[in-house]
Design a protein around this motif. Sequence first.
Motif, PDB file in Angstrom:
ATOM      1  N   PHE A   1       0.873  -1.604  -0.022  1.00  0.00           N
ATOM      2  CA  PHE A   1      -0.240  -0.042   0.075  1.00  0.00           C
ATOM      3  C   PHE A   1       1.014   1.433   0.173  1.00  0.00           C
ATOM      4  CE2 PHE A   1      -2.089   3.225   2.230  1.00  0.00           C
ATOM      5  CZ  PHE A   1      -3.341   3.601   1.785  1.00  0.00           C
ATOM      6  N   ARG A   2       2.050   1.171   0.231  1.00  0.00           N
ATOM      7  CA  ARG A   2       2.691   2.461   1.055  1.00  0.00           C
ATOM      8  C   ARG A   2       3.283   3.040  -0.363  1.00  0.00           C
ATOM      9  NH1 ARG A   2       8.383   2.931   2.241  1.00  0.00           N
ATOM     10  NH2 ARG A   2       8.289   0.827   2.176  1.00  0.00           N
ATOM     11  N   LYS A   3       3.601   1.652  -1.298  1.00  0.00           N
ATOM     12  CA  LYS A   3       5.024   1.530  -2.349  1.00  0.00           C
ATOM     13  C   LYS A   3       3.703   2.275  -3.731  1.00  0.00           C
ATOM     14  CE  LYS A   3       8.784   1.849  -0.633  1.00  0.00           C
ATOM     15  NZ  LYS A   3       9.105   3.156  -0.850  1.00  0.00           N
ATOM     16  N   LYS A   4       2.050   2.424  -3.886  1.00  0.00           N
ATOM     17  CA  LYS A   4       1.243   2.183  -4.537  1.00  0.00           C
ATOM     18  C   LYS A   4       1.992   3.186  -5.510  1.00  0.00           C
ATOM     19  CE  LYS A   4      -1.562  -1.248  -4.100  1.00  0.00           C
ATOM     20  NZ  LYS A   4      -1.497  -2.445  -5.952  1.00  0.00           N
ATOM     21  N   GLN A   5       2.115   3.336  -6.782  1.00  0.00           N
ATOM     22  CA  GLN A   5       1.979   4.737  -7.703  1.00  0.00           C
ATOM     23  C   GLN A   5       1.095   3.965  -9.474  1.00  0.00           C
ATOM     24  OE1 GLN A   5       6.010   4.897  -9.121  1.00  0.00           O
ATOM     25  NE2 GLN A   5       6.595   3.579  -7.223  1.00  0.00           N
ATOM     26  N   ILE A   6       0.556   5.537  -9.792  1.00  0.00           N
ATOM     27  CA  ILE A   6      -1.043   4.996 -10.580  1.00  0.00           C
ATOM     28  C   ILE A   6       0.086   5.299 -11.557  1.00  0.00           C
ATOM     29  CG2 ILE A   6      -2.074   6.388 -11.586  1.00  0.00           C
ATOM     30  CD1 ILE A   6      -3.357   5.041  -8.828  1.00  0.00           C
ATOM     31  N   ASN A   7       0.040   4.112 -13.105  1.00  0.00           N
ATOM     32  CA  ASN A   7       1.118   4.493 -14.142  1.00  0.00           C
ATOM     33  C   ASN A   7      -0.040   4.649 -15.377  1.00  0.00           C
ATOM     34  OD1 ASN A   7       1.421   3.829 -16.731  1.00  0.00           O
ATOM     35  ND2 ASN A   7       2.291   1.246 -16.513  1.00  0.00           N
ATOM     36  N   PRO A   8       0.378   5.759 -15.459  1.00  0.00           N
ATOM     37  CA  PRO A   8       0.092   7.748 -16.397  1.00  0.00           C
ATOM     38  C   PRO A   8      -0.810   6.877 -17.484  1.00  0.00           C
ATOM     39  CG  PRO A   8       2.189   7.675 -16.564  1.00  0.00           C
ATOM     40  CD  PRO A   8       2.222   6.539 -15.550  1.00  0.00           C
ATOM     41  N   VAL A   9       0.160   5.736 -18.247  1.00  0.00           N
ATOM     42  CA  VAL A   9      -0.339   5.383 -19.600  1.00  0.00           C
ATOM     43  C   VAL A   9      -1.765   4.135 -19.355  1.00  0.00           C
ATOM     44  CG1 VAL A   9       0.235   4.560 -21.344  1.00  0.00           C
ATOM     45  CG2 VAL A   9       1.870   5.130 -20.635  1.00  0.00           C
ATOM     46  N   THR A  10      -1.675   3.143 -18.345  1.00  0.00           N
ATOM     47  CA  THR A  10      -2.479   2.437 -18.509  1.00  0.00           C
ATOM     48  C   THR A  10      -3.598   2.145 -16.862  1.00  0.00           C
ATOM     49  OG1 THR A  10      -1.231   0.807 -16.616  1.00  0.00           O
ATOM     50  CG2 THR A  10      -0.956  -0.183 -19.003  1.00  0.00           C
ATOM     51  N   GLY A  11      -2.926   3.710 -16.564  1.00  0.00           N
ATOM     52  CA  GLY A  11      -4.479   3.668 -14.769  1.00  0.00           C
ATOM     53  C   GLY A  11      -4.581   2.832 -13.824  1.00  0.00           C
ATOM     54  N   LYS A  12      -2.884   2.067 -13.987  1.00  0.00           N
ATOM     55  CA  LYS A  12      -2.961   0.716 -12.878  1.00  0.00           C
ATOM     56  C   LYS A  12      -2.838   1.388 -11.282  1.00  0.00           C
ATOM     57  CE  LYS A  12      -2.195  -3.220 -13.979  1.00  0.00           C
ATOM     58  NZ  LYS A  12      -1.136  -4.380 -14.788  1.00  0.00           N
ATOM     59  N   ALA A  13      -2.656   0.827 -10.981  1.00  0.00           N
ATOM     60  CA  ALA A  13      -2.247   1.275  -9.489  1.00  0.00           C
ATOM     61  C   ALA A  13      -1.357   0.613  -9.501  1.00  0.00           C
ATOM     62  CB  ALA A  13      -3.340   1.690  -8.166  1.00  0.00           C
ATOM     63  N   GLN A  14       0.153   0.681  -9.508  1.00  0.00           N
ATOM     64  CA  GLN A  14       0.953  -0.947  -8.906  1.00  0.00           C
ATOM     65  C   GLN A  14       2.028  -0.291  -7.260  1.00  0.00           C
ATOM     66  OE1 GLN A  14       2.473   0.577 -13.134  1.00  0.00           O
ATOM     67  NE2 GLN A  14       2.262  -2.656 -13.345  1.00  0.00           N
ATOM     68  N   ALA A  15       2.337  -1.587  -7.058  1.00  0.00           N
ATOM     69  CA  ALA A  15       3.428  -1.617  -6.057  1.00  0.00           C
ATOM     70  C   ALA A  15       4.771  -1.546  -6.662  1.00  0.00           C
ATOM     71  CB  ALA A  15       3.059  -2.842  -5.255  1.00  0.00           C
ATOM     72  N   ILE A  16       5.408  -0.915  -6.507  1.00  0.00           N
ATOM     73  CA  ILE A  16       6.946  -0.533  -7.190  1.00  0.00           C
ATOM     74  C   ILE A  16       6.959   0.377  -6.662  1.00  0.00           C
ATOM     75  CG2 ILE A  16       8.116   0.028  -9.293  1.00  0.00           C
ATOM     76  CD1 ILE A  16       5.518  -0.145 -11.251  1.00  0.00           C
ATOM     77  N   SER A  17       8.785  -0.193  -6.056  1.00  0.00           N
ATOM     78  CA  SER A  17       9.380   0.818  -5.475  1.00  0.00           C
ATOM     79  C   SER A  17      10.145   2.015  -6.086  1.00  0.00           C
ATOM     80  CB  SER A  17      10.617  -0.294  -4.397  1.00  0.00           C
ATOM     81  OG  SER A  17      11.749  -0.551  -5.309  1.00  0.00           O
ATOM     82  N   LEU A  18      10.538   2.130  -7.346  1.00  0.00           N
ATOM     83  CA  LEU A  18      11.535   2.682  -8.397  1.00  0.00           C
ATOM     84  C   LEU A  18      10.311   3.903  -8.433  1.00  0.00           C
ATOM     85  CD1 LEU A  18      14.000   0.150  -9.363  1.00  0.00           C
ATOM     86  CD2 LEU A  18      14.001   1.541  -7.217  1.00  0.00           C
ATOM     87  N   THR A  19      10.974   4.892  -8.754  1.00  0.00           N
ATOM     88  CA  THR A  19      10.701   5.909  -9.083  1.00  0.00           C
ATOM     89  C   THR A  19      11.167   5.657 -10.806  1.00  0.00           C
ATOM     90  OG1 THR A  19      12.491   7.667  -9.495  1.00  0.00           O
ATOM     91  CG2 THR A  19      10.937   7.069  -7.781  1.00  0.00           C
ATOM     92  N   PRO A  20       9.971   6.204 -12.631  1.00  0.00           N
ATOM     93  CA  PRO A  20      10.540   6.220 -13.129  1.00  0.00           C
ATOM     94  C   PRO A  20      12.018   6.039 -13.697  1.00  0.00           C
ATOM     95  CG  PRO A  20       8.252   7.156 -13.008  1.00  0.00           C
ATOM     96  CD  PRO A  20       8.791   6.203 -12.355  1.00  0.00           C
ATOM     97  N   GLU A  21      12.354   7.325 -13.034  1.00  0.00           N
ATOM     98  CA  GLU A  21      13.555   7.914 -13.329  1.00  0.00           C
ATOM     99  C   GLU A  21      15.100   7.036 -12.583  1.00  0.00           C
ATOM    100  OE1 GLU A  21      11.054  11.394 -13.788  1.00  0.00           O
ATOM    101  OE2 GLU A  21      11.623   9.562 -11.676  1.00  0.00           O
ATOM    102  N   GLN A  22      14.477   6.240 -11.308  1.00  0.00           N
ATOM    103  CA  GLN A  22      15.185   5.336 -11.077  1.00  0.00           C
ATOM    104  C   GLN A  22      15.331   4.235 -11.988  1.00  0.00           C
ATOM    105  OE1 GLN A  22      13.696   5.262  -7.064  1.00  0.00           O
ATOM    106  NE2 GLN A  22      15.597   5.712  -6.440  1.00  0.00           N
ATOM    107  N   GLU A  23      14.053   3.766 -12.535  1.00  0.00           N
ATOM    108  CA  GLU A  23      14.218   2.674 -13.354  1.00  0.00           C
ATOM    109  C   GLU A  23      15.049   3.062 -14.907  1.00  0.00           C
ATOM    110  OE1 GLU A  23       9.666   1.078 -13.633  1.00  0.00           O
ATOM    111  OE2 GLU A  23       9.493   2.979 -13.498  1.00  0.00           O
ATOM    112  N   VAL A  24      15.287   4.192 -15.064  1.00  0.00           N
ATOM    113  CA  VAL A  24      15.611   4.410 -16.726  1.00  0.00           C
ATOM    114  C   VAL A  24      17.865   3.907 -15.518  1.00  0.00           C
ATOM    115  CG1 VAL A  24      17.070   6.363 -17.649  1.00  0.00           C
ATOM    116  CG2 VAL A  24      14.755   5.553 -17.188  1.00  0.00           C
TER     117      VAL A  24
END
Length: 248
Positions: free
Chosen positions: A25-48
């Motif tokens: 729950f703490r790490k939920k992020q909304i994917n701006p393309v799919t609209g899904k709430a996803q449990a991901i610890s990294l930011t997009p910049e960190q993924e890069v």
Amino acid sequence: MKITKTAFIIIPIIVIVAITCHFIFRKKQINPVTGKAQAISLTPEQEVAVGIACAPQLAAEFGGLYPNRQWQKKIKAIGRKLVAPSPAAKSSYQFDFHLLADSQAVCTYALPGGQIFITLGMFKKLKTDDDLAAVLSHAIGHVIGRHASEKLFKTKLLQTSNDSINLHDSARQTSKYLSNFMAMTYDDEDEIEADALSIQYMAKAGYDPKVVVSVFEMLKENSDMSLKHPVTTDRIEKMKEAIQKFKN
């Protein structure tokens, strides 16, 4: 108060589930393309950053990059053509496309952040630019869907509550992250979402999205590809539905 043997078994399970739910729950992020709430610890910049850090080691595991500039340019050109008219172009990801020297393995790898690889073994099985676009657009779909980052976050929760990745401890952490990535398998939901996105991206870039079905039916028989990207009957049917829906 008397604690039964059953309680000794159930209570730890409840605690683990509660802790896991807390971190998800703490790490939920909304994917701006799919609209899904996803449990991901990294930011997009960190993924890069993680993807770029892992790219050289991944290439090395497949004999490095294939030393044919013309084929490398072709893959990059088709990849960029797919990205340009799609939401991927407006994302934070830095897409780049690479041909690996391994002629035996038949597979593709989409690192978080946009570094995408295709083996020479896969490349030689693809007869047309549309075939190649089908494989590359599917990989782009996995990046945009953030599937690897979501999978690796869930796996890490089972190991430790400290789910952050230290981007500065490059050698050891990069090796560990890449090892986990290579062992990861996408599930049917991930594949169907990547297929749907790839069909959109192909059509917008001027490629024939119908070849997605024939390409993945062909790859279904290949053990390298099917282990990482399982091709089920349901998935093929969903591809056909997505193609029809997009045409309408």
